[in-house]
Design an enzyme around this catalytic site. Sequence first.
Site, short mmCIF file in Angstrom:
data_model
loop_
_atom_site.label_atom_id
_atom_site.label_comp_id
_atom_site.label_asym_id
_atom_site.label_seq_id
_atom_site.Cartn_x
_atom_site.Cartn_y
_atom_site.Cartn_z
N ASP A 479 4.95 -3.21 1.28
CA ASP A 479 5.27 -2.48 0.05
C ASP A 479 4.57 -3.10 -1.16
O ASP A 479 4.08 -4.24 -1.11
CB ASP A 479 6.79 -2.47 -0.15
CG ASP A 479 7.28 -1.20 -0.84
OD1 ASP A 479 6.48 -0.55 -1.54
OD2 ASP A 479 8.48 -0.86 -0.69
N ASP A 549 8.78 8.21 -1.99
CA ASP A 549 10.20 7.85 -1.91
C ASP A 549 11.08 9.09 -2.00
O ASP A 549 12.30 9.01 -1.83
CB ASP A 549 10.57 6.89 -3.05
CG ASP A 549 10.19 5.45 -2.71
OD1 ASP A 549 9.85 5.18 -1.55
OD2 ASP A 549 10.23 4.60 -3.62
#
Length: 736
Positions: A479, A549
Site C-alpha cells: 500500500d 477503496d
Amino acid sequence: MTYRFRWCVTAFLLISPWLISAKARAGIQYYPERKVWVLQAGEETYAFGVNERGELQAIYWGPRIARDADFLSARSRPEVASFDLSTSTTPQEYPGWGAELYNEPALKATYADGNRDVVLHFVQQHIEGDTLEIELKDIASALEVHLYYRVFAPAGILQRWSRIVNRTDQAITLESAQSAAWSLPQGDGYGWHYMTGHWGAEWQLHSEPLQTGTHIIESRRGSTSHQANPWFAIDRPQQTTEESGPVWFGALGWSGSWRITVEQTAMQQLRVTGGFNPFDFGYRLNPGEQLETPPFYAGFTNGGMGEASRLLHRFERQFILPGGEGAPVRPVLYNSWEATEFDVSEAGQLALAEKAGKLGVERFVIDDGWFGQRKDDHAGLGDWYVNPEKFPHGLKPVIDRVHALGMDFGIWVEPEMVNPDSGLYRKHPEWAMNFPGRPRTEARHQLLLNLARPDVREYVFQWLDQLVTSNDIAFLKWDYNRNWSEPGWDAVAITDQKKIAVEYVHNLYDILDRLRAKHPKLEIESCSGGGGRVDLGILRRTEEVWPSDNTDALDRLTLQDGFTHAYSPGIMMAWVTDVPNGMNGRSVPLKFRFLVAMNGSLGLGGNLNKWTPEEMQAATGFVAYYKRIRPTVQRGALYRLIAPQGSEFSANEYVSTDGRQAVLFAFLHSQRFGTPFPTIFLRGLAEDAVYHVQAIDPGQVQEIGSASGAYLMHHGIDLKLRGDYDSASVVLEKQP
Ligand code: GLA
C-alpha cells in the site's frame, strides 16, 4: 507422390502466402539509401526517416501499409511564415529544445556554461532482434540521445524510450526528458479519451473532441496518482465506435510523476509526447553520466475502442505482467480490512479464516493493523514487527491454520511510509522526505520515507525480505497512502537534489525486483489508497492491483469499465463487501455484488461473522461459479457490450482464448417505466458454432438451451431482469 506428401505440398502452398505476409507484417526494416525505417506490428505500420537537415522525422503511423517502398525519404515541411519556420512545422521524432522550436520538446537541457540550445541530428542506427537503436547527437556538443524502438509484432504494440548520455566535459542539467513523441496523420477531426479521478472515484473516462491547443494529463504527486492515469486513446469520433474505427492509443510505464502532452497545432499536426513530468524536474548529468526515460507503449487499431483495449490486455498479459502467459490464474481472496479495520487479533483472524475456507476462498489476507503499535492510523508505520498483544504467538499459528484450511496467506504492508509516532521515526527523522528547517506536512498522520536514499532502500528491502523469509507469505498487499510533499533530499549536493523524482522510483523498482528474485513465488498487489499506483511500470512487478477503496457495486461498474480501457480485467482485485456500503450507504443484493466483482479477480471483503447461513450458502455457489469462468474473465477477450456511464443498465462479455467458453454479465441498475431489459447481442463468437446457453439463474434467460453463434450475435438473447439492482450471468459453452 504419396498422398501424404501431396497433402504436405498443398498445405505448404496454401500456408506459404500467409507465412510470407505474417513475416512481412512483423519487425523492423531499415532502408539506408532512403534513410527510412518501417516498423510493422500487428495491424499497424510506423515509419520515420532522416530528413535533409539530418533531423529524425515522423512519416507515418496508422493502418498497415505492407509495401515498404511506398515510404520515401523524409522531407522537412516548409515554413508557413517567419513565425512558423520549418523547424516547428516538421514533425520530429524526438525534438530537442533549440533552434526555433515552439512545440513540446522531447528534451530540454541547460549546460554548465549557460548554453540551452539542443539540436539533435542522426548519427547511426543499429537493429538487434526486435529492437532498433538510433543515435542522435547535438550539432555542436557531445550530448548524445539514443532512441529505442521495440516491436512487439504479434501484439501490435511498439515500445519507445530514450537514453540521454553526456559525453561533453561539462555538467548538463536535463529539464525535460521525454520518452517519445508520437505523431499522428496530419489533419483535424480527432477526439481523445483519458481518465481522471480522485480517492474512491478513480477511472472516470472522458471523451472529448481535440481542438487546437495543448492538452495535458499528468501527475505532480511523486506517484502515478488517482487524479489521472498515464493512458490515452485518440480516435476519429465521426468514424470510431466501441466496435470499429481508428484508434491510436498508448500508456507510459512509470510510477513516479509523469506527463502526457497531446498537442494539436495550428498547422493541424497532432502529436503525443510523454515521459518524466518536467514540473520541478532537474536531472544533472556529469560528464559520462546518462539517464534512461520510462517506456512509452503505443499501438493502432481499426477495431474501435474495444479492440484497442483487447490489444492492451493481451500485451499486458504476454509481455508486462510477471510470469507472462504462463502465470497462474488469480486466486479467490479474502481480506479482513472492511470487517475488522485495525482491530486485528489472532482469534479474530482465525474465526474469519474458518469461514473463508468454507466458501472456497484460496488466499487469506490480513490487512493493516498487525504490526508495531498500530491501533489506528496515528502510529506504527515503520515498525514492522508483529504486534505481541494482537498476535502473542507471532503469525505462525494463523498461517498454519490458513494452510490447513486450504488457503495460502497474504499480508498488508506500507513500506514507503513512516508515522512520526514510531520507533523508526524517532531513530531516523532524517529519513523522512523533507526540506530541513521547514514544516513536514502529514497526510493520514504519516510522512514519506525518502526511498531515493540508499540507506532507506536497504532498510526497506531488509525488513521485507526478513518478513517473507521468516513467515510463509505468498502475497503482499503493498500500500501507499499519501502523495509527496516537501520533496527535499539534503543528503546529496544541491545540484542533485531534484533527482529524487527519478531515484525514488528506481529504488522502489529495485526493492520489488530484488524481493521477487529472492522469493520467486511471492505475489504482490499494488495498492495506493485504492488505484493511485496503476501503470505499466509497477505492473511489471506486481500481479494485481487494488483499483479503488470504493467497493460499492454500482459505483464499481463505472470504475471497472474505465479501468478496462487501459488494463486487463484479470489484474483488477474486486471484493464483495457488506451493505449498506461505507462509501455511500447504498444496499444492493448479494448476487449483484458478486456478479460485479466477478468482472475482475474475485475477492471477499465482508465481515463473514455476520453473514447468515443463507448468505454463506449463496456465496459458496458464487465462488464455485467464478472458478468455472475465471480463466475466461481473467485471460479472455472483453467485449464491453453496454457501458454503465449514465445508463440504467450495462453488460460485459468475455470470450475465452480458445473460443470454447463465453460469459455474459448483465446489470439492471434501476428500471424505469417497466421498460424491458434490452436484447443483448453477443460478440466474438463463431457464427457457425453451436453454444450451450446456461444462466446462473435458469429462469432469467429465454429458454433457448442452445443456439448458433450467428443467432446469439444477430438475433441476440433476452434476459428477464427487473426492478433495482437486478443482475444475470450466462455461460455459453461451444459444443464440439
Ligand atoms: C488503504 C487501502 C485499503 C486498506 C487501508 C488500510 O486505504 O486502499 O484497502 O488496506 O489502506 O489502512
